[in-house]
Design an enzyme around this catalytic site. Structure first.
Site, mmCIF file in Angstrom:
data_model
loop_
_atom_site.group_PDB
_atom_site.id
_atom_site.type_symbol
_atom_site.label_atom_id
_atom_site.label_comp_id
_atom_site.label_asym_id
_atom_site.label_seq_id
_atom_site.Cartn_x
_atom_site.Cartn_y
_atom_site.Cartn_z
ATOM 1 N N ASP A 97 0.855 -1.189 0.000
ATOM 2 C CA ASP A 97 0.000 0.000 0.000
ATOM 3 C C ASP A 97 0.889 1.237 0.000
ATOM 4 O O ASP A 97 1.756 1.379 0.852
ATOM 5 C CB ASP A 97 -0.895 -0.013 1.254
ATOM 6 C CG ASP A 97 -1.694 1.268 1.411
ATOM 7 O OD1 ASP A 97 -2.104 1.574 2.557
ATOM 8 O OD2 ASP A 97 -1.901 1.972 0.390
ATOM 9 N N ASN A 99 -0.379 4.537 -0.149
ATOM 10 C CA ASN A 99 -0.991 5.796 0.322
ATOM 11 C C ASN A 99 -1.732 5.656 1.650
ATOM 12 O O ASN A 99 -2.573 6.476 1.985
ATOM 13 C CB ASN A 99 -1.969 6.324 -0.746
ATOM 14 C CG ASN A 99 -3.113 5.337 -0.960
ATOM 15 O OD1 ASN A 99 -3.067 4.214 -0.432
ATOM 16 N ND2 ASN A 99 -4.118 5.748 -1.718
ATOM 17 N N ASP A 101 -4.095 3.784 2.824
ATOM 18 C CA ASP A 101 -5.533 3.514 2.999
ATOM 19 C C ASP A 101 -5.763 2.044 3.341
ATOM 20 O O ASP A 101 -6.896 1.575 3.371
ATOM 21 C CB ASP A 101 -6.316 3.897 1.732
ATOM 22 C CG ASP A 101 -5.933 3.028 0.542
ATOM 23 O OD1 ASP A 101 -6.570 3.166 -0.531
ATOM 24 O OD2 ASP A 101 -4.985 2.221 0.680
ATOM 25 N N ASP A 105 -1.792 -1.209 -3.815
ATOM 26 C CA ASP A 105 -2.087 -0.456 -5.031
ATOM 27 C C ASP A 105 -0.932 -0.517 -6.024
ATOM 28 O O ASP A 105 0.121 -1.097 -5.725
ATOM 29 C CB ASP A 105 -2.417 1.006 -4.676
ATOM 30 C CG ASP A 105 -1.389 1.577 -3.708
ATOM 31 O OD1 ASP A 105 -1.790 2.073 -2.632
ATOM 32 O OD2 ASP A 105 -0.183 1.475 -4.026
ATOM 33 N N ASP A 174 -5.298 -10.005 -16.004
ATOM 34 C CA ASP A 174 -6.349 -11.015 -15.766
ATOM 35 C C ASP A 174 -7.567 -10.650 -16.606
ATOM 36 O O ASP A 174 -8.145 -9.579 -16.428
ATOM 37 C CB ASP A 174 -6.694 -11.021 -14.272
ATOM 38 C CG ASP A 174 -7.120 -12.397 -13.762
ATOM 39 O OD1 ASP A 174 -6.592 -12.841 -12.718
ATOM 40 O OD2 ASP A 174 -7.985 -13.002 -14.426
ATOM 41 N N ASP A 276 -9.846 -15.854 -16.808
ATOM 42 C CA ASP A 276 -10.700 -16.305 -15.710
ATOM 43 C C ASP A 276 -11.827 -17.195 -16.223
ATOM 44 O O ASP A 276 -12.562 -16.820 -17.143
ATOM 45 C CB ASP A 276 -11.277 -15.075 -15.013
ATOM 46 C CG ASP A 276 -11.952 -15.429 -13.702
ATOM 47 O OD1 ASP A 276 -13.173 -15.215 -13.583
ATOM 48 O OD2 ASP A 276 -11.252 -15.943 -12.814
ATOM 49 N N GLU A 330 -7.635 -20.370 -16.938
ATOM 50 C CA GLU A 330 -7.980 -21.007 -15.660
ATOM 51 C C GLU A 330 -8.911 -22.141 -16.052
ATOM 52 O O GLU A 330 -10.059 -21.912 -16.402
ATOM 53 C CB GLU A 330 -8.680 -20.032 -14.717
ATOM 54 C CG GLU A 330 -9.019 -20.663 -13.367
ATOM 55 C CD GLU A 330 -10.000 -19.861 -12.536
ATOM 56 O OE1 GLU A 330 -10.011 -20.045 -11.317
ATOM 57 O OE2 GLU A 330 -10.750 -19.044 -13.120
ATOM 58 N N HIS A 405 -4.549 -16.964 -5.372
ATOM 59 C CA HIS A 405 -5.485 -16.128 -4.588
ATOM 60 C C HIS A 405 -6.788 -16.856 -4.278
ATOM 61 O O HIS A 405 -7.608 -16.369 -3.515
ATOM 62 C CB HIS A 405 -5.813 -14.861 -5.388
ATOM 63 C CG HIS A 405 -6.527 -15.183 -6.650
ATOM 64 N ND1 HIS A 405 -5.923 -15.896 -7.679
ATOM 65 C CD2 HIS A 405 -7.796 -14.981 -7.029
ATOM 66 C CE1 HIS A 405 -6.798 -16.083 -8.647
ATOM 67 N NE2 HIS A 405 -7.950 -15.543 -8.271
ATOM 68 N N ASP A 406 -7.001 -18.055 -4.879
ATOM 69 C CA ASP A 406 -8.199 -18.873 -4.604
ATOM 70 C C ASP A 406 -7.871 -20.053 -3.710
ATOM 71 O O ASP A 406 -8.750 -20.868 -3.413
ATOM 72 C CB ASP A 406 -8.773 -19.419 -5.914
ATOM 73 C CG ASP A 406 -9.460 -18.359 -6.745
ATOM 74 O OD1 ASP A 406 -9.559 -18.545 -7.977
ATOM 75 O OD2 ASP A 406 -9.857 -17.328 -6.169
HETATM 76 O O1 TEU Z 1 -12.105 -18.667 -9.923
HETATM 77 C C1 TEU Z 1 -12.941 -19.609 -10.446
HETATM 78 C C2 TEU Z 1 -13.102 -20.724 -9.547
HETATM 79 O O2 TEU Z 1 -13.239 -21.783 -9.933
HETATM 80 C C3 TEU Z 1 -13.063 -20.411 -8.137
HETATM 81 O O3 TEU Z 1 -14.334 -20.207 -7.787
HETATM 82 C C4 TEU Z 1 -12.502 -21.530 -7.384
HETATM 83 O O4 TEU Z 1 -12.965 -22.731 -7.713
HETATM 84 C C5 TEU Z 1 -12.844 -21.429 -6.005
HETATM 85 O O5 TEU Z 1 -12.786 -20.171 -5.622
HETATM 86 C C6 TEU Z 1 -11.893 -22.208 -5.222
HETATM 87 O O6 TEU Z 1 -12.292 -22.037 -3.968
HETATM 88 C C7 TEU Z 1 -12.007 -17.476 -10.669
HETATM 89 C C8 TEU Z 1 -11.129 -16.502 -9.923
HETATM 90 O O7 TEU Z 1 -9.853 -17.048 -9.791
HETATM 91 C C9 TEU Z 1 -11.777 -16.278 -8.578
HETATM 92 O O8 TEU Z 1 -10.979 -15.468 -7.748
HETATM 93 C C10 TEU Z 1 -13.119 -15.597 -8.817
HETATM 94 O O9 TEU Z 1 -13.775 -15.488 -7.590
HETATM 95 C C11 TEU Z 1 -13.966 -16.426 -9.772
HETATM 96 O O10 TEU Z 1 -13.251 -16.897 -10.898
HETATM 97 C C12 TEU Z 1 -15.048 -15.574 -10.346
HETATM 98 O O11 TEU Z 1 -14.484 -14.620 -11.196
HETATM 99 CA CA CA Z 2 -3.515 2.045 -1.150
#
Ligand code: TEU
Ligand code: CA
Length: 630
Positions: A97, A99, A101, A105, A174, A276, A330, A405-406
């Protein structure tokens, strides 16, 4: 006992031993052998450097006809920069971050470009940075050509892109075009009246025809992917949240909008897209009942729409083929049976995809990610990654990841984040990711050995998936305690806690209040502490990235699984141009042995996560060792 990584010193101690016999002859033989080896390595390096120069030139030159850019090797390993790349994923909301908040960013990332360069990675994948009301943290885009206001401005983006290119780092964005945000102008127009010119940009079912056939939503509290909208007395489709209406790819005008937007970012210099849930974009718009053959597997059903490949070939023709860019799908719902349909180069669709078969291991079937108390089977783990290696043995190209991130943090999910094992098992998993025949996708923070924060209270969660699933279970009077326990392991927010830079407040991520709590172990697990510690996870990461880049056998080498049924060790070889590498990985917190039929005492150790690599296949807890046979 802090395990010191294995490098040269171990080798010298073992070579010392050999010298007691008739020294002159052995010395001569060793010198000759060294000379031959040096020659081979020099040969390899020369050709790789030639290839790199080639790629770098290619990267800055307009796209060359495939044949020239990646001369086909005898074994079908046509060289491509994205096959030899290391992709490092940054979750912008949690990286830095600038700034105060509390939200990461673009200027924050720009301020850390030298750190990224120091890692030796090539490609940065940024999760969505486009305008968004953040119902799903950017995966709900309201303007595909705008930058999310929390993340900064287009000028900030241009400065970031320039800063990356100046450091020979590529930027992959993405592409979220299975659905948009319901605050996108297209949807506002579309829902306003049935004869609005944007009506067919989305999937509508007029209510007078009755309720459409059921469709499962992954995020909806009621799991229902159809949302009634009284303005036009119709239902609209949303595979994810109600604020993520699915786009109607059957509409050619919509498709051209998407291709034009992609060209907009490519013209700015963006080097590719992670796409995605791209297998979900095509729908049978008669919306029939889901056929029984899918046995309730909505992902698989959604991923087999009638025209997905026609659209990807059109996208390639209208956008991708005009630039030297990389594309990765994905691969939700994609199996080994249809993976090549997406990435076989002769089909002119995409370069790579990532599958979910590995990361879905170890959860109770049909559960909301409730981990199996017995944990996961390493034998199944090995079979899955070996099966996917074979899919791309001659055609296409694979990817490898254990976190993003998932997903929860890889060391917690697949390793062991107990204090005495966290670093060792993190390095072991990193060794796996960098020694497979696939492009590694590595998640920011895993290079530090970051682990799950394991919130105890639902109030600490911010992710729509956790919050809506919690509400869903509550509405059904389900076991919330069990769900919260399970989320400590499985929740996506575990992978989204702020990046840990140093021991200052909030790990140096922000001078404000972080949007998501920082893992309290930042006092020891952080860049500042690990940067100067030669044995840290961070420096092990830097070493293995360099090792992969300096040894094409680790990129293109043939993969062979050994000791398949060993429940504790993952052992495999990589072979290329007469070079043979053995990788041994102990996935358990106890000494175990690998039966590979190979005598590692005759091998050279290239890297390991213990001071001295196992001399005889007896592995110490979570030991990782990479050997080369002559
Ligand atoms: O993820 C798709 C997806 O399959 C996810 O839902 C995943 O299976 C699940 O989160 C696992 O727990 C993509 C993106 O990577 C995700 O961050 C988004 O939430 C989703 O699509 C909708 O855009
Ligand atoms: Ca920020």
């Amino acid at each position: 006992m802090k395990a010191k990584d294995t490098g040269q010193e171990a080798e010298s101690s073992r070579q010392g031993a050999n010298l007691i016999f008739n020294s002159d002859a052995i010395r001569e033989r060793l010198i000759m052998r060294k000379f031959l080896i040096a020659l081979a390595t020099l040969g390899e390096l020369l050709c790789v450097t030639a290839c790199r120069v080639e790629n770098r030139k290619a990267a800055n030159e307009p796209a060359q006809p495939a044949a020239v850019a990646g001369e086909a090797r005898a074994d079908g390993n046509a060289r491509k920069w994205w096959k030899e790349a290391v992709v490092y994923q940054i979750y912008p909301r949690s990286f830095k971050d600038s700034n105060g908040d509390g939200i990461g960013d673009l200027r924050g990332i720009t301020s850390k470009l030298d750190y990224l360069k120091s890692l030796g990675v090539d490609v940065i994948w940024l999760n969505p940075v486009f305008s968004s009301p953040n119902d799903d943290n950017g995966y709900d885009i309201s303007d595909y050509r705008g930058i999310m206001k929390e993340f900064g401005t287009m000028q900030d983006f241009d400065a970031l892109l320039k800063g990356m290119h100046d450091r020979n780092l590529k930027l992959v964005m993405d592409l979220v075009v299975n659905h948009s945000s319901d605050e996108h102008e297209w949807f506002k127009q579309s829902r306003s009246s049935r004869d609005n010119p944007y009506r067919d940009y989305y999937h509508w079912w007029p209510a007078e025809k009755g309720k459409p056939a059921p469709r499962r939503s992954f995020f909806d509290v009621n799991g229902d992917a159809w949302k009634f909208d009284e303005t036009t007395n119709s239902y609209y489709l949303h595979y994810f949240s109600q604020k993520q209406p699915d786009l109607n790819w059957e509409n050619p005008k919509l498709r051209e909008e998407i291709y034009s937007m992609m060209r907009f970012w490519f013209d700015k210099g963006v080097d590719g897209f992670r796409m995605d849930v791209i297998p979900f974009i095509s729908k049978d718009t008669t919306f029939p009942e889901m056929p029984a053959k899918y046995k309730g597997d909505w992902g698989r059903f959604y991923a087999n729409g009638p025209y997905v490949h026609k659209y990807l070939q059109e996208m390639n023709k209208e956008a991708l083929s005009k630039y030297d860019v990389m594309t990765v799908a994905e691969g939700t719902g994609v199996t080994t049976a249809d993976a090549l349909d997406y990435v076989d180069a002769d089909r002119n669709e995409l370069n790579m995809l990532y599958h979910f078969e590995g990361v879905s291991l170890g959860y109770l079937p049909d559960s909301l990610k409730i981990p199996d108390p017995k944990g996961y089977s390493l034998v199944e783990f090995k079979n899955i990654y070996s099966k996917w290696d074979s899919v791309f043995a001659d055609k296409g190209w694979g990817t490898i990841y254990l976190g993003n991130h998932d997903q929860p943090r890889m060391v917690t999910r697949w390793g062991n984040d107990a204090p005495q094992w966290r670093e060792l098992s993190s390095k072991m998993l990193t060794t796996f990711l960098f020694t497979m025949r696939a492009t590694p996708y590595y998640y920011a923070g895993d290079e530090l050995g970051m682990n799950n924060i394991k919130f105890a209270r639902i109030e600490d969660y911010r992710d729509i998936e956790s919050l809506n699933w919690y509400q869903q279970i509550k509405n059904k009077g389900g076991d919330l305690r069990q769900f919260l326990e399970a989320q400590k392991i499985a929740a996506r927010d575990n992978g989204r806690t702020p990046f840990q830079w140093d021991t200052t407040a909030n790990a140096g991520f922000t001078t404000g209040t972080p949007w998501l709590k920082v893992n309290p172990n930042y006092t020891t697990v952080n860049v500042a502490a690990e940067d100067n510690n030669a044995n840290s996870c961070l420096n092990y990461f830097r070493k293995i990235v360099k090792l992969r880049k300096d040894n094409p056998v680790l990129i293109y080498g043939k993969y062979t699984l050994l000791d398949q049924d060993n429940p504790d060790v993952y052992a495999y070889t990589r072979e290329l141009d007469g070079r043979k590498i053995l990788v041994l990985l102990n996935f358990k917190d106890k000494p175990v042995s690998a039966k590979t039929g190979l005598d590692v005492s005759k091998a050279k150790v290239l890297l390991g996560n213990y001071p001295t690599a196992s001399p005889n296949g007896q592995l110490q807890p979570y030991e990782a060792a990479i050997y080369e046979f002559w």
